[in-house]
Structure formats: C-alpha cells, structure tokens
Design an enzyme around this catalytic site. Sequence first.
Site, short mmCIF file in Angstrom:
data_model
loop_
_atom_site.label_atom_id
_atom_site.label_comp_id
_atom_site.label_asym_id
_atom_site.label_seq_id
_atom_site.Cartn_x
_atom_site.Cartn_y
_atom_site.Cartn_z
N PHE A 142 37.80 32.35 26.05
CA PHE A 142 37.90 33.78 26.36
C PHE A 142 39.09 33.99 27.28
O PHE A 142 39.12 33.48 28.40
CB PHE A 142 36.64 34.34 27.03
CG PHE A 142 36.76 35.82 27.25
CD1 PHE A 142 36.45 36.71 26.22
CD2 PHE A 142 37.25 36.34 28.43
CE1 PHE A 142 36.60 38.09 26.38
CE2 PHE A 142 37.40 37.72 28.61
CZ PHE A 142 37.08 38.59 27.58
N ASP A 227 43.95 28.93 32.50
CA ASP A 227 43.39 30.24 32.79
C ASP A 227 42.23 30.03 33.76
O ASP A 227 41.14 29.61 33.36
CB ASP A 227 42.91 30.90 31.48
CG ASP A 227 42.27 32.27 31.72
OD1 ASP A 227 41.98 32.60 32.89
OD2 ASP A 227 42.06 33.00 30.73
N LYS A 256 40.34 38.46 38.59
CA LYS A 256 38.97 38.66 39.07
C LYS A 256 38.86 38.60 40.60
O LYS A 256 39.20 39.55 41.26
CB LYS A 256 38.03 37.70 38.35
CG LYS A 256 37.93 38.04 36.86
CD LYS A 256 36.69 37.55 36.16
CE LYS A 256 36.56 38.25 34.82
NZ LYS A 256 36.73 37.40 33.66
C1 LIG Z 1 37.59 37.85 32.53
C2 LIG Z 1 38.53 36.86 31.97
C3 LIG Z 1 39.77 37.24 31.44
C4 LIG Z 1 40.18 38.69 31.28
O1 LIG Z 1 40.20 39.40 32.47
P1 LIG Z 1 40.16 41.01 32.44
O2 LIG Z 1 40.38 41.40 33.87
O3 LIG Z 1 38.80 41.41 31.95
O4 LIG Z 1 41.24 41.45 31.53
C5 LIG Z 1 40.63 36.25 31.01
N1 LIG Z 1 40.29 34.95 31.09
C6 LIG Z 1 39.11 34.54 31.59
C7 LIG Z 1 38.81 33.08 31.67
C8 LIG Z 1 38.17 35.48 32.03
O5 LIG Z 1 36.99 35.08 32.48
#
Ligand SMILES: *Cc1c(COP(=O)(O)O)cnc(C)c1O
Length: 398
Positions: A142, A227, A256
């Site tokens: 994700f 990420d 986040k």
């Molecule tokens: C939440 C998340 C995203 C996307 O972040 P948004 O602020 O919702 O665009 C990307 N990568 C990971 C691993 C995430 O948990």
Amino acid sequence: MDYSAKDLMEMDDTYGAHNYKPLDVVLNKGEGVWVWDVEGNKYMDMLSSYSALNHGHRNPVIIKKMKEQLDKLTLTSRAFRNDQLPLFLKKVCEVTGMEMALPMNTGAEGVETALKATRKWGHKVKGIPENKAEIIACSNNFHGRTITIISLSTEEQYRDGFGPMTPGFPIVPYGDAKAIENAINENTAGVLVEPIQGEGGIVVPPEGYLKKVKEICKKNNVLLIFDEIQCGLGRTGKMFAWEWENAKPDGIILGKALGGGVYPVSIFASSKKVLGVFNPGDHGSTFGGNPIAAAVGLAALDYLIEEDLPGKALKLGNYFMDKLRSLENPVIKEVRGKGLLIGLELNEKARPYAEKLKEKGLLCKETHGVVIRFAPPLVITKDELDWAFEQVKDVFES
Ligand SMILES: *Cc1c(COP(=O)(O)O)cnc(C)c1O
C-alpha cells in the site's frame, strides 16, 4: 447539541461519497489515547489514524507549537522562503541520516515525489534511456491512492475502474529478495518497499530480507526506497523500521505521524545525488513545506526523540503481543508485528470483532478482512494497555 449521532451519520452518507465504511461512532473530542463521541461515550483509539497519531490526540507540546506558528505566519508558498522550513529540513536529514529532503503534504504525494526522483535519477544519472525507467514494487503493497500509485498495487479493488494504469512498475512477491534480483534489468531505476506492510495486514517480511534487498540494489546500481509512512517514526520500536536490519535505504518516505496528529506533513529524504535531479520548476506543491507544516513536523520529530517513543513502543509492544498470544480462542490464527504495530489474524472475518471491541470502548479497524490491527498512540501507558487487553480478552474469551 443540535444534531444527534444518527442525524450526523445520515448527513455524512447523504452528502459524502461512500469511499469509506467507518464504524458508526461520531467523535467530537480527543485527548491522548482517548476519544469521545457526541453522546459522551469514551473510547480508546487503537488505530491512531493508521499511525498518524503516534503522539496521541492533541499532544499539548505539538498543539502549543502549532498555535505559536498560527499567530505568526501560516503560508508563503515556495515562491518565497520561510523561517521554519530550513530548521525542519535540517532535522529530517539529521534524524534520517539523509542529505536532502523534499517536503509535501500527504503520504501519496511523498511517494509520487520518490517515484519521480527515482525515475529522473535513473534517466539523468544512471543513463537509462528516456521513458524506459522501471521501479520494482512488491505485491500486497500500500503506497497511496493516486492513479500512478494504484498502478503498482496488486489489490484489485484499488484499481477497478480507474484505468488506464501508469506503466513501468514490475511487481514481485513481497518478502522474496531473489525475486527482486531476478526482476532487475538495465532499465531498473529503483525498488520501492515497505519494511513492514501496514495496510497489507501487518506483514513482517522474513528476517534478513531488507538487508538482502539492500545488497542487491547496491550491487546493481538501483535505488532502494523505503516507504516508512506507516512503520516509521517510532511505530515498530525503532525510529525507522529499517533499523531492525541496519538496512539504511537510498531514500525514505515519511508522512502520517510526521504531522504530529494535527496536520498533513510528508517528505521524501535522500542523497544529494538523487534529490539533486530536481531543478526549479520540475516539481512542487503549494502547501508543501509551509511554515505550519515545518513547525509541526519539527516539533513532532523533537518529541519522538525527547520522549523516546520508539523505546516505549518496543517495550509496550512486546508486552502487549505476549498478552495477546496468551489468548485462548481457536479463531485466532496468529499474533504478529513489531513494536506497537500489531496484527491479530483470525480464521474468519474480523469486522464483527471490531464491532464488539467498539461496544467495549476500544476502537480498532479490521484490515485485509481478517486482521485486527492494534496500533495505539505511542504515548499509551502500561495501565492503559492493560485495560485494553482486558477488553480484548472479554471479547475473545467470552
Ligand atoms: C497511509 C500510507 C500511504 C499514503 O498516505 P496518505 O497520506 O493517505 O496519502 C502510503 N504508504 C503507506 C505505507 C501508508 O501507510
């Protein structure tokens, strides 16, 4: 109170697109690990907005910094400089061990920035022919919701109806370093990996995976991008999840919790060689790096370090996982995770259990259908965690 919870939910469903299916709880107050609904019921937040609330709800230190900044300067755009951004960038580089950083707002924008930087590095520095650069991603990932990012998703629902997809993203199985090695060719610019998959169901890769992937990338002159939007910033018991294997990447994406639970702040940090590919006008964001974001981001990083939230997450995470493993119910398939990023996998749908936990005052969300994620704010105390476990025990052992 003019509107009842029922009124508000109806309004929500009437005027809002149905791209989420929230638990039926309407919140209007939060403090630390606790939130309250419009009827005054109190709940513990065990989701932390997908780890955006590592600092807890309305963390007083963050709120104070933000208020101070609100009274001074809020937005300049990057057409002008502001006095907060340089301090934030320097801090990000110190904490991540990187040389440069590029601030954005949402996680998806941070990922897009990393993909653009990696492609451009591939072309301009590595010498991959124009429009040929490939970035390898992993199954079950994700990384966000833009059209390019869903192009590297293997989740059918995330892609359904949104085509055509962006090309150039070969997918390999997560947790399989050999598969990455086999997928690399002369056009490979980078590899994008979550050190632990969050939305994918709290999937911890086999030990040694991150280190092996790093070696493979290095050997092949391919950028390794982690990420760490969800697993970074203390969540897994280390500041960054890559520290578990001492596998420092070439670039890291944060988001986040970087916004301290109050503001969207994301960033891509890397080397001068990589971020040096950007020239004025190549890329940008109107709100990215604004003075509020920078002041909040700086405060968020300072707080994580000063309060040793990674250390707390490690201790309390191990404590909680041990307790969860003591639960006796055949419906529980596995307890896994690192620090306070914990997944409880069931042999059946998790949603009814999330509903029952809500009745007990514990807000969690199921992920991937069968996994309940426990990811409380990292400021949680041992007593609060004990209370949480009692509720979980009630639901699973009654
Ligand atoms: C939440 C998340 C995203 C996307 O972040 P948004 O602020 O919702 O665009 C990307 N990568 C990971 C691993 C995430 O948990």
